[in-house]
Design an enzyme around this catalytic site. Structure first.
Site, PDB file in Angstrom:
ATOM      1  CG  HIS A 187       2.190   0.044   4.480  1.00 20.93           C
ATOM      2  ND1 HIS A 187       1.841  -0.866   5.466  1.00 20.93           N
ATOM      3  CD2 HIS A 187       1.088   0.790   4.236  1.00 20.93           C
ATOM      4  CE1 HIS A 187       0.569  -0.655   5.808  1.00 20.93           C
ATOM      5  NE2 HIS A 187       0.089   0.344   5.072  1.00 20.93           N
TER       6      HIS A 187
ATOM      7  CG  ASP B  69      -2.034  -0.926   1.202  1.00 20.68           C
ATOM      8  OD1 ASP B  69      -1.996  -1.836   0.349  1.00 20.68           O
ATOM      9  OD2 ASP B  69      -2.962  -0.783   2.018  1.00 20.68           O
TER      10      ASP B  69
HETATM   11 NI    NI Z   1      -2.717   3.175   3.276  1.00 23.03          NI
END
Ligand code: NI
Length: 355
Positions: free
Chosen positions: A306, A160
């Protein structure tokens, strides 16, 4: 007698020439008298003519005066008519205003009635759960189904918030292992790194939408959510020519409005079954420990990571190696939905790809 004689004698004295003179004088006098008479006649004639003309003139003047007065009268009449019309016009204008106002209030009433009507309709539809749902709410399949992975254990790695400074290195690691992942891009970062998105596309990874500005979508209006999704999609289109195929709502927060916007943009909503907590620990060992020991990977897991954090990318070589060693095939989210969720439906939320 004496006079006659005297005269005779005088005549005789005056003789012929004086007689002629008398005749001439008489003639002259006569002429003068005639002239005088003629003049008198002329003067009288002229006078009478003048008088006639004057009377004619005065009658004309009188007639014209009459015309003027009648014109004046007419003007007066017209004036009063004009005043009347003016007054009528004013009255009409005020009546028109009053009509407009009443029209407005009628419109307002109509609006109120319409809203009451729609709320009544809602009530009616709430009271009638057996009524068929509108065609729009019918599920729309996102991806074609496949039985290609029927006998395999599947895991989906999802990254992400990028692209970012470490995304290129992550793509190198994925490529070296020959595995596919899913990237949920923030539109504002996607706009900065079009070349990384092109690389994701060409190397077989799936491209997802993570809103433009990482907004908390449930707080936005329908138009606001749609705008966040579309701005992100525009950045993706700019790089690869197509829209994101899956959505991850920032913070994993979605509601009916977000689901509707996702359905309109033809994306299923993908959340996760394993949170690596990489954003929190920022430590390679801690990330691996969280994923494998604390949460535990299983067939159909969706792992949240991430790629904007260096420590996450640092942990990936070990994580992929271990997953492969445990027999997992690393697939994209669309592949997972195609294999396990009948292709998934747009606007629907998925947390995993369990059988
Ligand atoms: Ni996010």
């Amino acid at each position: 007698m004496i006079t006659e004689q005297k005269l005779q004698s005088t005549e005789e004295i005056v003789s012929v020439p004086s007689k002629q003179k008398r005749t001439t004088r008489l003639l002259l006098v006569g002429l003068v008298v005639l002239l005088f008479l003629a003049m008198c006649g002329g003067v009288i004639y002229g006078f009478s003519h003048l008088m006639k003309q004057q009377s004619a003139l005065s009658s004309t003047i009188q007639a014209q005066a009459g015309t003027v007065s009648s014109l004046e009268q007419e003007l007066e009449t017209k004036k009063s008519e004009y005043d009347d019309l003016k007054q009528k016009n004013e009255t009409l204008e005020s009546e028109n205003k009053a009509l407009e106002e009443s029209n407005k209030s009628l419109e307002d009433k109509n609006k109120n009635l319409q809203s009451e009507n729609s709320s009544l309709k809602v009530l009616v539809s709430n009271k009638a759960p057996t009524a068929p749902p509108p065609a729009q709410s019918l599920p729309v399949q996102a991806f074609p189904t496949t039985d290609e992975y029927a006998n395999q254990k599947l895991v989906a790695l999802t990254f992400d918030d990028g692209p970012g400074a470490y995304t290129g290195r992550l793509l190198d690691i994925l490529k070296s292992h020959g595995v596919k992942a899913t990237f949920f891009l923030q539109g504002r970062n996607a706009a900065r790194y079009p070349d990384l998105i092109k690389r994701m596309d060409s190397e077989g990874h799936a491209i997802g939408n993570h809103s433009y500005s990482h907004a908390y979508l449930p707080n936005l209006s329908a138009a606001g959510v749609a705008a966040e999704l579309e701005k992100c999609n525009a950045a993706i289109r700019n790089a690869v020519g197509y829209n994101a195929v899956v959505l991850r709502a920032p913070y994993g927060s979605s509601n009916a409005t977000v689901k509707k916007a996702a359905a309109d943009a033809k994306m299923p909503i993908i959340h996760w079954s394993i949170d690596s907590l990489d954003w929190k620990t920022r430590n390679q060992t801690a990330i691996l420990n969280t994923v494998f020991n604390q949460q535990g990977v299983k067939d159909g897991s969706i792992i949240l990571l991430h790629d904007i954090h260096k420590t996450t990318v640092d942990a990936m070589d070990s994580m992929i190696t271990r997953l492969k060693n445990e027999g997992y095939l690393l697939v994209t989210v669309p592949q997972l939905l195609a294999a396990r969720k009948n292709g998934g439906n747009v606007g629907e939320v998925y947390y995993h790809g369990y059988r």
